[in-house]
Scaffold this motif. Structure first.
Motif, PDB file in Angstrom:
ATOM      1  N   LYS A   1       8.987  19.767 -11.129  1.00 36.95           N
ATOM      2  CA  LYS A   1       7.838  19.478 -11.989  1.00 36.95           C
ATOM      3  C   LYS A   1       7.491  18.003 -11.840  1.00 36.95           C
TER       4      LYS A   1
ATOM      5  N   VAL B   1       6.785  15.983  -7.413  1.00 39.42           N
ATOM      6  CA  VAL B   1       7.232  17.257  -8.004  1.00 39.42           C
ATOM      7  C   VAL B   1       8.693  17.470  -7.610  1.00 39.42           C
TER       8      VAL B   1
ATOM      9  N   THR C   1      -0.361  17.959 -14.183  1.00 40.75           N
ATOM     10  CA  THR C   1       1.053  18.358 -14.072  1.00 40.75           C
ATOM     11  C   THR C   1       1.143  19.493 -13.054  1.00 40.75           C
TER      12      THR C   1
ATOM     13  N   ARG D   1       3.746  22.158 -10.912  1.00 41.69           N
ATOM     14  CA  ARG D   1       5.054  22.820 -10.908  1.00 41.69           C
ATOM     15  C   ARG D   1       5.175  23.719  -9.681  1.00 41.69           C
TER      16      ARG D   1
ATOM     17  N   ASN E   1       7.110  26.898  -9.128  1.00 39.43           N
ATOM     18  CA  ASN E   1       7.862  27.857  -9.939  1.00 39.43           C
ATOM     19  C   ASN E   1       8.979  28.538  -9.151  1.00 39.43           C
TER      20      ASN E   1
END
Length: 359
Positions: free
Chosen positions: A101, A68, A129, A131, A133
């Motif tokens: 990400k 990530v 996936t 992420r 934020n």
């Protein structure tokens, strides 16, 4: 002689130098981050496929690691104080926007004879996936400062929002002839969580010019722990959890210090109002009477022999009624005979002087 001491109230005309490190500050930063998310998946078993006999999908577990990565940027604010001549300490809070990400895929598969043709296979494909934020930290900082550069260690709390999404697809195949898909089951999932953890790292910060502005370079490790997911869909159900999320951060930035050092300001104000007692005048030097001496003398003689003179002071001119107030007597021995003449000689001795009384 008397000495006099004066006590004067004197204002200090110059302020103590301001420590360019001490005080509140705020600034911004930009950097890059390398995150890691480990996702654990459990897929439930499946039996009794319609029109296909008793095909048995046993289910299974797999894990996925996502990188990530991405650009980060944010703002920070805090306070720095001096805890020793070359040691600084303080606290800092920051909030970061993140474009981190990462996507990953994992698969497990197998064969089974529990089907009509006795030659079947299955696969479970997991796409995920992850992420980050946003995130932030609240940390302490402490370290050694010299020549305008501060090398420090830092540690404290971390927090942020991690979101995970994806799907898990189970495929069943009959391999008795050309492979034939006899079952396809897709289960999407999505979850997000605000999570707390810890952060630790090292950094360097340096003065620019008069110290109002400072540059900084920093490395942080962040660990947000487990991100809870859940169970999604029905047979075959999918249970997904992120077992651990970590982040390695490198960033550069600038800080601006507000105002002067509050500590120095307080000390300057105190010193400006503090009365200063003038130094006492030193005691006067002795006049030089003490010690041995030698010298000469001269005089005058106007008669010969010894002369005795007695005098009485009375309160009245009548002797019968008078009262003595004082009497005096003088004896003089004349060294030169016959007529009046002058004389002289030598003299010597010692003298002592008591020290003057100190005020």
């Amino acid at each position: 002689l008397a000495s006099t001491s004066l006590c004067l109230s004197v204002g200090i005309s110059h302020a103590a130098p301001v420590d360019p490190w001490i005080g509140w500050y705020a600034g911004g930063n930009i950097g890059y981050s390398w995150g890691r998310a480990d996702t654990a998946t459990t897929v439930g078993g499946l039996t009794g496929i319609a029109n296909f006999g008793q095909f048995g999908f046993p289910g299974g577990d797999n894990s996925t690691r996502s990188n990530v990565d991405g650009v980060i940027g944010g703002v920070q604010s805090g306070y720095v104080g001096r805890i020793a001549p070359h040691w600084l300490g303080g606290v800092e809070a920051d909030i970061q926007w993140s474009r981190q990400k990462g996507s990953a895929r994992s698969l497990f598969s197998g064969n089974t004879t529990e089907c009509t043709s006795s030659d079947c296979s299955f696969s479970s494909l997991h796409d995920v996936t992850t992420r980050l934020n946003w995130f932030g930290t609240f940390r302490g900082r402490a370290g050694y400062e010299t020549n305008g550069v501060w090398l420090y260690g830092t540690a404290g709390l971390a927090f942020g929002e991690v979101s995970v999404s994806g799907s898990n697809t189970v495929t069943l195949l009959d391999n008795s002839g050309a492979p034939d898909v006899v079952g396809l089951f897709s289960r999407p999932f999505s979850y997000s969580q605000f999570k707390g953890g810890w952060a630790a790292g090292i950094g360097a910060e340096g003065l620019i010019g008069d110290g109002r502005w400072r540059w900084k370079v920093e490395y942080l490790h962040i660990d947000l722990g487990t991100i809870n997911g859940g169970i999604f869909g029905s047979a075959p159900f999918v249970q997904v959890n992120t077992s651990r999320f970590t982040d390695e951060i490198v960033r550069v930035g600038f800080n601006y210090r507000f105002g002067d050092s509050s500590t120095n300001n307080a000390m300057n104000a105190f010193a400006a109002d503090m009365p200063v007692k003038a130094m006492k005048a030193p005691p006067p030097a002795y006049l030089g009477w003490t010690g041995w001496y030698v010298g000469v003398n001269a005089g005058y003689i106007d008669s010969v022999g010894r002369t005795n003179t007695d005098a009485t002071i009375l309160t009245s001119s009548s002797a019968a009624n008078s009262v003595d107030i004082a009497t005096t007597a003088t004896n003089q021995f004349n060294m030169v005979p016959a007529d009046s003449s002058a004389g002289g000689g030598l003299s010597g001795g010692a003298a002592a002087e008591s020290p003057p009384r100190r005020p």
